[in-house]
Design a protein around this motif. Structure first.
Motif, PDB file in Angstrom:
ATOM      1  N   ARG A 160      44.671  40.311  35.703  1.00 34.24           N
ATOM      2  CA  ARG A 160      43.295  39.895  34.446  1.00 34.24           C
ATOM      3  C   ARG A 160      44.551  39.671  32.974  1.00 34.24           C
ATOM      4  N   LEU A 161      45.753  39.779  33.431  1.00 36.22           N
ATOM      5  CA  LEU A 161      46.856  39.115  32.375  1.00 36.22           C
ATOM      6  C   LEU A 161      46.858  38.433  32.457  1.00 36.22           C
ATOM      7  N   TYR A 162      47.815  38.206  33.344  1.00 35.94           N
ATOM      8  CA  TYR A 162      48.293  36.578  34.246  1.00 35.94           C
ATOM      9  C   TYR A 162      47.469  35.486  33.874  1.00 35.94           C
ATOM     10  N   THR A 163      45.956  35.913  34.539  1.00 33.51           N
ATOM     11  CA  THR A 163      44.624  34.654  35.095  1.00 33.51           C
ATOM     12  C   THR A 163      43.898  34.501  33.145  1.00 33.51           C
ATOM     13  N   GLY A 164      43.844  34.950  32.979  1.00 36.14           N
ATOM     14  CA  GLY A 164      42.827  35.468  31.447  1.00 36.14           C
ATOM     15  C   GLY A 164      40.847  35.266  31.410  1.00 36.14           C
ATOM     16  N   SER A 165      41.332  36.001  33.003  1.00 36.54           N
ATOM     17  CA  SER A 165      39.342  36.136  33.357  1.00 36.54           C
ATOM     18  C   SER A 165      40.091  37.349  34.127  1.00 36.54           C
ATOM     19  N   PHE A 166      38.206  37.824  34.079  1.00 42.11           N
ATOM     20  CA  PHE A 166      38.167  39.691  34.282  1.00 42.11           C
ATOM     21  C   PHE A 166      37.618  40.016  35.427  1.00 42.11           C
ATOM     22  N   ASP A 167      37.169  38.917  36.171  1.00 45.30           N
ATOM     23  CA  ASP A 167      35.535  39.177  37.398  1.00 45.30           C
ATOM     24  C   ASP A 167      36.921  38.878  38.961  1.00 45.30           C
ATOM     25  N   ILE A 255      30.612  33.937  39.524  1.00 42.47           N
ATOM     26  CA  ILE A 255      32.108  33.926  38.855  1.00 42.47           C
ATOM     27  C   ILE A 255      31.980  32.779  38.051  1.00 42.47           C
ATOM     28  N   PRO A 256      32.512  33.125  36.901  1.00 45.44           N
ATOM     29  CA  PRO A 256      31.897  31.917  36.009  1.00 45.44           C
ATOM     30  C   PRO A 256      33.223  30.589  36.646  1.00 45.44           C
ATOM     31  N   ARG A 257      32.501  29.434  36.198  1.00 42.42           N
ATOM     32  CA  ARG A 257      33.133  28.918  37.412  1.00 42.42           C
ATOM     33  C   ARG A 257      34.881  28.408  36.813  1.00 42.42           C
ATOM     34  N   GLY A 258      36.058  28.786  37.782  1.00 41.57           N
ATOM     35  CA  GLY A 258      36.951  28.618  37.470  1.00 41.57           C
ATOM     36  C   GLY A 258      37.432  29.837  37.125  1.00 41.57           C
ATOM     37  N   ARG A 259      37.103  31.358  36.181  1.00 38.02           N
ATOM     38  CA  ARG A 259      37.643  31.899  36.176  1.00 38.02           C
ATOM     39  C   ARG A 259      38.030  33.344  36.889  1.00 38.02           C
ATOM     40  N   LEU A 260      38.141  33.367  38.510  1.00 38.77           N
ATOM     41  CA  LEU A 260      38.207  34.008  39.086  1.00 38.77           C
ATOM     42  C   LEU A 260      39.359  35.074  38.750  1.00 38.77           C
ATOM     43  N   ALA A 261      40.006  36.323  38.539  1.00 39.93           N
ATOM     44  CA  ALA A 261      41.552  37.001  38.121  1.00 39.93           C
ATOM     45  C   ALA A 261      41.651  37.426  39.601  1.00 39.93           C
ATOM     46  N   ALA A 262      41.104  38.259  40.376  1.00 38.98           N
ATOM     47  CA  ALA A 262      41.619  38.190  42.079  1.00 38.98           C
ATOM     48  C   ALA A 262      41.037  37.781  42.912  1.00 38.98           C
ATOM     49  N   PHE A 263      41.315  37.962  44.270  1.00 35.70           N
ATOM     50  CA  PHE A 263      40.429  38.399  45.133  1.00 35.70           C
ATOM     51  C   PHE A 263      41.380  39.086  46.100  1.00 35.70           C
ATOM     52  N   PHE A 264      41.171  40.593  46.223  1.00 38.03           N
ATOM     53  CA  PHE A 264      41.492  41.788  47.119  1.00 38.03           C
ATOM     54  C   PHE A 264      41.401  41.390  48.702  1.00 38.03           C
ATOM     55  N   ALA A 265      42.378  41.901  49.411  1.00 34.43           N
ATOM     56  CA  ALA A 265      41.765  42.220  50.822  1.00 34.43           C
ATOM     57  C   ALA A 265      42.897  42.846  51.708  1.00 34.43           C
ATOM     58  N   GLU A 266      42.806  43.896  52.576  1.00 36.29           N
ATOM     59  CA  GLU A 266      43.477  43.997  53.751  1.00 36.29           C
ATOM     60  C   GLU A 266      43.678  43.317  54.116  1.00 36.29           C
ATOM     61  N   GLY A 293      40.779  29.314  40.788  1.00 35.76           N
ATOM     62  CA  GLY A 293      41.587  30.326  39.661  1.00 35.76           C
ATOM     63  C   GLY A 293      42.248  31.591  39.496  1.00 35.76           C
ATOM     64  N   GLY A 294      42.010  32.066  40.392  1.00 34.66           N
ATOM     65  CA  GLY A 294      42.154  33.720  41.372  1.00 34.66           C
ATOM     66  C   GLY A 294      43.406  33.613  41.978  1.00 34.66           C
ATOM     67  N   LEU A 295      44.569  34.076  41.870  1.00 34.53           N
ATOM     68  CA  LEU A 295      45.249  35.406  42.699  1.00 34.53           C
ATOM     69  C   LEU A 295      44.609  35.711  43.467  1.00 34.53           C
ATOM     70  N   CYS A 296      46.065  36.018  44.594  1.00 29.53           N
ATOM     71  CA  CYS A 296      45.487  36.335  46.012  1.00 29.53           C
ATOM     72  C   CYS A 296      46.351  37.661  45.871  1.00 29.53           C
ATOM     73  N   VAL A 297      45.651  38.918  45.896  1.00 29.01           N
ATOM     74  CA  VAL A 297      46.690  39.944  46.408  1.00 29.01           C
ATOM     75  C   VAL A 297      46.305  40.965  47.732  1.00 29.01           C
ATOM     76  N   ALA A 298      47.412  41.102  48.498  1.00 33.07           N
ATOM     77  CA  ALA A 298      47.404  41.765  49.597  1.00 33.07           C
ATOM     78  C   ALA A 298      47.267  43.370  49.703  1.00 33.07           C
ATOM     79  N   ASP A 299      47.239  44.337  49.905  1.00 34.55           N
ATOM     80  CA  ASP A 299      46.784  45.562  49.772  1.00 34.55           C
ATOM     81  C   ASP A 299      47.252  45.925  51.147  1.00 34.55           C
ATOM     82  N   GLU A 300      48.816  46.128  50.881  1.00 29.60           N
ATOM     83  CA  GLU A 300      49.511  46.349  52.350  1.00 29.60           C
ATOM     84  C   GLU A 300      49.915  48.191  52.628  1.00 29.60           C
TER      85      GLU A 300
END
Length: 489
Positions: A160-167, A255-266, A293-300
């Motif tokens: 959220r800090l890096y992208t400036g987005s919340f969702d 999601i506000p267009r182009g305003r994704l903060a992150a996608f999480f997945a295991e 616009g989102g970051l991708c997070v891998a939950d390992e």
């Protein structure tokens, strides 16, 4: 000729019944714990009732009292031995009380327990260098914390800090923690409390080849019975795009267009029941998330540290490189330790304010973490997962084909699951009563497995990565004995 077994094994064997042509003989163990001298079972139950949180649920109809462990074995207060195929919820990676890890903790214990990071101490720097060496690309900056939930909360904040987005978007059936913020990432009603959570978090359809809308082929030596509902071309399953289209609907509508903060997945869903995605799904999903616009997070937290066999990290099996990786459990072999690893650019956003974790990177936890990495390499535990995983899974597939209550078996390396059903055609989950009969029955014959899935219908098999082929054969024989009994009723 059979070898003489220790007394703890003989306790097990007195309770083993031979059903049909299958007989379970527990492999020998060269370790015998001293007699238990602690609080009695009944006293402990009373203390648990009066002085511990009622939320501390126990496995099985009658709780176990475990007081000692050795590699893949656990011992109760009577000296009875159990083959641990759950590893303290996928946490004991290289073996209970592994001597080298124990020695690393003891050595550090005599030097320095704690300073926090207001001073420099050697171990956190050594460990940071070692852990980032295992990761590809620009994943070079690590934040040490104490649990998987904490790691995922920090990843949320970073994104959220890096992208400036919340969702943020996660997948239904996902488990990412149970702390006040990470519980919002978790899309599994069993783990939800009735308070406001998940603000700004959205859930996409789960790409499950067994229970999902479009079936699918997965990265597994055993395919779902619904694999025929899709095709594979160029290493990609046709159903993957259908699930990604559904993900895009969530992104487009919610999601506000182009305003994704992150996608999480295991990389493989753990608590959700060892669910693997259709071939190519995660790569396409990452591409779609980044296009918004989102970051991708891998939950390992459960799939990392060589457990999947082919790769050190589960995400590597999907041909992706995340922007943030969260990890815990196996990292410390049971010691409270977790981490978040990201790129220098994303990490820089954390310098906008003070951020501090009192125990993150503690000298003892760092020493343990370094030792775990050493043992994974020296004991070849990843290679063991790579060899035993397919063997175990093919044996489970034979069980699936034989018994009417086994609907699916799946997984990779030593991250496996067996889903039980009432009806193979409808995939109706097994009743809680029958599930408990199976789960208790396996325990009674000396094998400990976990339980997961949305309906609590999946046996979770995630042992310490030091188990042997003989252990697998014993476990398979035990499962067959129990299923014979349950299915005969």
């Amino acid at each position: 000729m059979l070898r003489a077994l220790p007394a703890s094994s003989r306790v097990i064997l007195r309770n083993v019944r031979c059903i049909g042509t299958v007989s379970a003989t527990m492999p020998p163990c060269d370790y015998q714990p001293p007699p238990y001298k602690g609080m009695s079972y009944d006293e402990m139950k009373e203390v648990r009732k009066k002085n511990l949180s009622p939320a501390l649920a126990t496995n099985f109809s009658k709780p176990l009292l475990i007081h000692e462990g050795h590699m893949q074995w656990l011992f109760d207060e009577t000296g009875r031995r159990y083959l641990d195929l759950f590893g303290g919820i996928v946490t004991v990676s290289v073996g209970h009380c592994h001597p080298k890890v124990n020695e690393a903790a003891k050595e550090q214990l005599d030097k320095l327990w704690h300073t926090t990071n207001i001073y420099m101490h050697p171990k956190i720097h050594e460990f940071a260098e070692r852990i980032t060496e295992t990761l590809p690309g620009d994943l070079k900056v690590v934040y040490f914390v104490n649990s998987g939930s904490e790691a995922n909360e920090l990843a949320m904040m970073m994104a959220r800090l890096y992208t400036g987005s919340f969702d943020i978007v996660t997948l239904r059936n996902a488990y990412h923690g149970a702390s006040p913020y990470s519980i919002g990432l978790t899309a599994h009603g069993t783990w939800k409390f009735g308070f406001a959570n998940g603000f700004g978090i959205h859930n996409a359809s789960n790409p499950d080849p067994y229970r999902g809308l479009w079936g699918g082929h997965r990265d597994c030596v055993v395919q779902s019975v619904r694999a025929s509902e899709s095709t594979v071309e160029g290493g990609e399953c046709s159903s993957a795009q259908k699930y990604v289209d559904q993900l895009e609907e969530v992104l487009s509508y919610s999601i506000p267009r182009g305003r994704l903060a992150a996608f999480f997945a295991e990389p493989i869903q753990g608590v959700g029941g060892t669910v693997q995605f259709p071939l190519g799904y995660l790569k396409k999903a990452f591409e779609k998330a980044r296009s918004y616009g989102g970051l991708c997070v891998a939950d390992e937290v459960q799939s990392g540290f060589g457990r999947t066999g082919d790769h050190f990290w589960g995400f590597e099996g999907h041909d992706v490189i995340p922007d943030i990786v969260t990890m815990a459990k196996s990292i410390g072999n049971g010691f409270p330790l977790a981490a978040v690893v990201t790129t220098p650019a994303i990490a820089a956003t954390m310098s906008k304010a003070l951020h501090f974790n009192t125990f993150g990177g503690n000298p003892i936890s760092s020493a343990v973490g370094i030792s775990v990495l050493d043992v994974i390499k020296e004991d070849k535990t990843q290679e063991n997962c790579q060899v035993l995983g397919p063997y175990f899974l093919n044996k489970l597939a034979e069980i699936r084909d034989k018994y009417p209550i086994v609907g699916d078996v799946r997984g990779k390396g030593l991250m496996l699951g067996m889903e039980l059903v009432e009806d193979k055609e409808t995939r109706q989950p097994i009743s809680p009563q029958r599930m408990m009969e199976v789960w208790d029955g396996i325990r009674d014959l000396g094998v400990l497995m976990g339980r997961g899935g949305h309906y609590g219908q999946v046996l979770r098999i995630k042992p310490p990565m030091c188990i042997t082929k003989e252990d697998v054969d014993f476990a398979i024989a035990v499962v067959q004995q129990v299923l014979d009994r349950v299915c005969d009723k």
